[in-house]
Design a protein around this motif. Structure first.
Motif, short mmCIF file in Angstrom:
data_model
loop_
_atom_site.label_atom_id
_atom_site.label_comp_id
_atom_site.label_asym_id
_atom_site.label_seq_id
_atom_site.Cartn_x
_atom_site.Cartn_y
_atom_site.Cartn_z
N GLU A 6 39.23 42.06 41.98
CA GLU A 6 40.29 41.32 42.66
C GLU A 6 41.62 42.07 42.54
O GLU A 6 41.85 42.79 41.58
N LEU A 20 45.17 37.59 48.35
CA LEU A 20 44.29 38.13 47.33
C LEU A 20 43.14 38.88 47.99
O LEU A 20 42.66 38.48 49.05
N CYS A 22 39.24 40.79 47.32
CA CYS A 22 38.06 40.86 46.46
C CYS A 22 37.15 41.93 47.03
O CYS A 22 36.46 41.70 48.03
N TRP A 36 36.21 31.80 46.08
CA TRP A 36 37.39 31.93 45.23
C TRP A 36 37.50 30.68 44.37
O TRP A 36 37.41 29.56 44.87
N ARG A 38 39.83 29.03 40.86
CA ARG A 38 41.05 29.18 40.08
C ARG A 38 40.96 28.33 38.83
O ARG A 38 40.24 27.31 38.80
N ILE A 70 40.29 31.99 54.00
CA ILE A 70 39.39 33.01 53.47
C ILE A 70 38.84 33.80 54.65
O ILE A 70 38.52 33.22 55.70
N TYR A 80 39.10 38.25 51.53
CA TYR A 80 40.50 37.99 51.30
C TYR A 80 40.75 36.49 51.18
O TYR A 80 40.02 35.67 51.75
N LEU A 81 41.80 36.16 50.47
CA LEU A 81 42.29 34.79 50.44
C LEU A 81 43.77 34.84 50.77
O LEU A 81 44.58 35.25 49.93
N TYR A 94 43.10 33.39 39.45
CA TYR A 94 42.18 33.28 40.57
C TYR A 94 41.04 34.30 40.39
O TYR A 94 41.28 35.47 40.08
N TYR A 95 39.83 33.82 40.63
CA TYR A 95 38.64 34.64 40.49
C TYR A 95 37.83 34.61 41.78
O TYR A 95 37.72 33.56 42.41
N CYS A 96 37.24 35.75 42.13
CA CYS A 96 36.24 35.69 43.19
C CYS A 96 34.86 35.79 42.55
O CYS A 96 34.70 36.35 41.46
N TRP A 116 31.09 37.72 38.89
CA TRP A 116 32.50 37.33 38.87
C TRP A 116 33.39 38.55 38.73
O TRP A 116 33.03 39.53 38.08
#
Length: 126
Positions: A6, A20, A22, A36, A38, A70, A80-81, A94-96, A116
């Motif tokens: 990310e 964001l 990924c 995504w 969080r 997204i 993308y976010l 924030y995690y993808c 992750w």
């Protein structure tokens, strides 16, 4: 082995925007759900948005619908976010995440994802 990286987090004022990214390494098929999540200190990890790469179906949490988008660039194998009209309550790590198969019925459950990224911090000030 799928790897997710990310980027794009940062600090913005309320009402601002961030995007964001990924980037995925290790898979090239379209039969994947990318989501995504969080997490804020003391809170559970929550699903924010998801996309099924094969058909482009998207899913959003009610708290971000209409503000977050997204999307994907298949040529770059990157999702993308886009986050607009950010609010202080959007502040979180924030995690993808990704897993094979579709998104429906499971996209907001962290336990449904095997791979992750390391996370990227988003801080929104009022």
């Amino acid at each position: 082995q799928v790897q997710l990286v990310e980027s794009g987090g940062g600090s913005v004022q309320a009402g601002g925007s961030l995007t964001l990214s990924c980037a995925a390494v290790g898979y090239t098929t379209s039969n994947y759900c990318v989501a995504w999540f969080r997490q804020s200190p003391g809170k559970e990890r929550e699903g924010v948005a998801a996309l099924y790469a094969g058909l482009g179906n998207t899913f959003y949490a009610p708290s971000v619908k209409g503000r977050f988008t997204i999307s994907q660039d298949n040529a770059k194998n990157t999702r993308y976010l886009q986050m607009n009209d950010l609010k202080p309550e959007d502040s979180a790590m924030y995690y993808c995440a990704t897993n094979s198969g579709g998104c429906a019925l499971r996209w907001s459950r962290p336990g449904a994802f095997a791979s992750w990224g390391q996370g990227t911090q988003v801080t929104v000030s009022s």
